[in-house]
Design an enzyme around this catalytic site. Structure first.
Site, PDB file in Angstrom:
ATOM      1  N   ARG A  53       0.798  -1.201  -0.008  1.00 16.73           N
ATOM      2  CA  ARG A  53      -0.156   0.103  -0.077  1.00 16.73           C
ATOM      3  C   ARG A  53       0.890   1.097  -0.024  1.00 16.73           C
ATOM      4  NH1 ARG A  53       2.224   1.678   3.728  1.00 16.73           N
ATOM      5  NH2 ARG A  53       1.115   3.466   3.880  1.00 16.73           N
ATOM      6  N   GLY A  54       0.372   2.498  -0.189  1.00 14.68           N
ATOM      7  CA  GLY A  54       0.889   3.638  -0.369  1.00 14.68           C
ATOM      8  C   GLY A  54       1.006   4.156  -1.726  1.00 14.68           C
ATOM      9  N   ALA A  55       0.799   5.273  -2.052  1.00 15.87           N
ATOM     10  CA  ALA A  55       0.733   5.670  -3.411  1.00 15.87           C
ATOM     11  C   ALA A  55       1.778   5.131  -4.428  1.00 15.87           C
ATOM     12  CB  ALA A  55       0.297   6.846  -3.700  1.00 15.87           C
ATOM     13  N   GLN A 201      -1.663   2.597  10.128  1.00 15.97           N
ATOM     14  CA  GLN A 201      -0.680   2.428   9.487  1.00 15.97           C
ATOM     15  C   GLN A 201       0.536   3.448  10.126  1.00 15.97           C
ATOM     16  OE1 GLN A 201      -3.607   3.228   8.010  1.00 15.97           O
ATOM     17  NE2 GLN A 201      -3.627   2.759   5.954  1.00 15.97           N
ATOM     18  N   ASP A 242      -1.908  10.678  -1.704  1.00 13.16           N
ATOM     19  CA  ASP A 242      -2.237   9.528  -2.810  1.00 13.16           C
ATOM     20  C   ASP A 242      -2.587  10.414  -4.139  1.00 13.16           C
ATOM     21  OD1 ASP A 242      -2.862   8.586  -0.129  1.00 13.16           O
ATOM     22  OD2 ASP A 242      -2.668   6.818  -1.290  1.00 13.16           O
ATOM     23  N   ASN A 252      -5.094  12.773   0.927  1.00 17.44           N
ATOM     24  CA  ASN A 252      -4.398  11.752   1.672  1.00 17.44           C
ATOM     25  C   ASN A 252      -5.375  10.844   2.574  1.00 17.44           C
ATOM     26  OD1 ASN A 252      -1.857  10.677   2.153  1.00 17.44           O
ATOM     27  ND2 ASN A 252      -1.897  11.862   4.139  1.00 17.44           N
ATOM     28  N   LYS A 253      -4.424  10.186   3.330  1.00 21.10           N
ATOM     29  CA  LYS A 253      -5.244   9.244   4.360  1.00 21.10           C
ATOM     30  C   LYS A 253      -6.217  10.343   5.169  1.00 21.10           C
ATOM     31  CE  LYS A 253      -4.910   5.752   4.540  1.00 21.10           C
ATOM     32  NZ  LYS A 253      -6.032   4.883   3.990  1.00 21.10           N
TER      33      LYS A 253
END
Ligand code: MRU
Length: 358
Positions: A53-55, A201, A242, A252-253
């Site tokens: 995960r993570g862009a 996360q 993201d 973003n998150k």
């Protein structure tokens, strides 16, 4: 970066086994497991269930997903179908589509003899480039931390949200890269790590990777940042993204927006670190960004190790309660002090972004 003293990247291709290796992030921090992806379906699943995960890492995995598709069946129809399935695996991080489009463009002219080598080369280029870009982000971001340290002459307290660390990229991370560079230069830093409910996360990944690099950090509940800023205990916020629009609005998150509001109210600089692969040049109105809504179980259940060291999932909500699990939010450009990119630092505005990249 290091895990138990050994250098890793988050993804790599094993030629002998014709497979892609990843670190299964759903098991961290309790278990360190390297997993094999053998088919494009494995890559799609790894993105969906967030083993990766993570862009930027989602982009790298999608690129290697195309490699796996080529190994399975190098017919262009199958590869195109696989690319569409990959793009659908998670909706918000733009790096996914960016990487798939770049792979397909590269493969379109290749004949059946050269297509696998072309795919492998381009996937590696995408990952190598991300590593270099994240390193540059670190060198530019270092200057901001250095300036704070020169004025303060004491530990620089940095707040970050979610995991925009090396585990979210190929190496270095985006938001963490300036922190790693500052630490390597001997600047004393301490990181406030937002836990980042519901998937944690921040706690499970950011704190873990900072610990492995011996960087002082403290996990805080997601709502703690505000009071810390009021107390003057945060010198700077640095987050990842993201998808950042060419207008400077930052997706973003979930929870990033609230941190930006608190930072704005307390005159704490709020920076966003990103490689150019995270810029969406098409969408102009942030309301049109597809915001991922994930399963309610991520909220209602929590996983950890029990007293016997066994991984266990338990339910923490009332059985009858409804839940809603939006995974991202948008911070309007007006709350962003600056964007730290591989090309330098710029204002979060259409003009500044155009000038930097076009
Ligand atoms: O849902 P995730 O864990 O993929 O979300 C990750 C983030 O929101 C990161 O901050 C973002 O991808 C930037 S990664 C360098």
């Amino acid at each position: 970066m290091k895990i138990e003293g050994k250098e890793y990247r988050t993804i790599w291709f094993e030629k002998d086994q014709q497979s892609v290796k990843i670190i299964d992030q759903t098991k961290l921090p309790h278990q360190f497991i390297i997993k094999d992806l053998k088919t494009v379906k494995d890559a799609i699943n790894a993105i969906k269930v967030m083993e990766v995960r993570g862009a930027p890492l989602i982009g790298g995995t999608a690129a290697y997903g195309i490699v796996l598709a080529v190994i399975e069946n190098n017919d262009l129809k199958f590869i195109k179908q696989s690319s569409e399935d990959l793009i659908r695996s998670r909706p918000t991080a733009i790096n996914l589509k960016w990487a798939v489009d770049r792979m397909i463009k590269k493969l379109s002219g290749a004949n059946s003899e050269e297509i696998l080598n072309a795919a492998l080369k381009e996937a590696k280029n995408i990952c190598d480039e991300d590593e270099k870009f994240c390193e540059n982000i670190g060198l530019y971001g270092l200057k901001i931390i250095e300036e704070i340290y020169d004025n303060k002459k004491d530990i620089v307290n940095i707040l970050t949200h979610c995991n925009a660390g090396w585990l979210a990229t190929i190496n270095w991370g985006t938001a963490t890269s300036p922190i790693y560079h500052a630490h390597k230069k001997g600047i004393p830093v301490h990181v406030w790590v937002d836990e980042t409910r519901p998937r944690n996360q921040g706690a499970n990944l950011t704190s873990y990777e900072l610990n492995e690099e011996q960087i002082p950090n403290t996990i805080i509940a997601d709502n703690t940042g505000g009071i810390l800023m009021q107390r003057g205990e945060v010198d700077i916020c640095i987050v990842g993204t993201d998808r950042t629009l060419s207008t400077g609005d930052v997706c973003n998150k979930i929870g990033t927006y609230l941190k930006a509001l608190a930072a704005n109210d307390n005159n704490v600089p709020f920076y966003v670190a990103l490689p150019s692969s995270t810029i969406d040049w098409d969408i102009k109105d942030f309301k049109n960004i597809p915001i991922e809504e994930r399963s309610s179980e991520e909220l209602s259940h929590i996983e950890g190790i029990d007293a016997d060291g066994k991984l266990k999932k338990v339910m923490i909500y009332p059985k009858k309660s409804k839940t809603m699990n939006l995974a991202f939010d948008v911070t309007p450009a007006k709350y962003v002090t600056g964007l730290i990119t591989e090309k330098g630092i710029c204002e979060a505005s259409t003009d500044a972004i155009q000038k930097m990249f076009k």
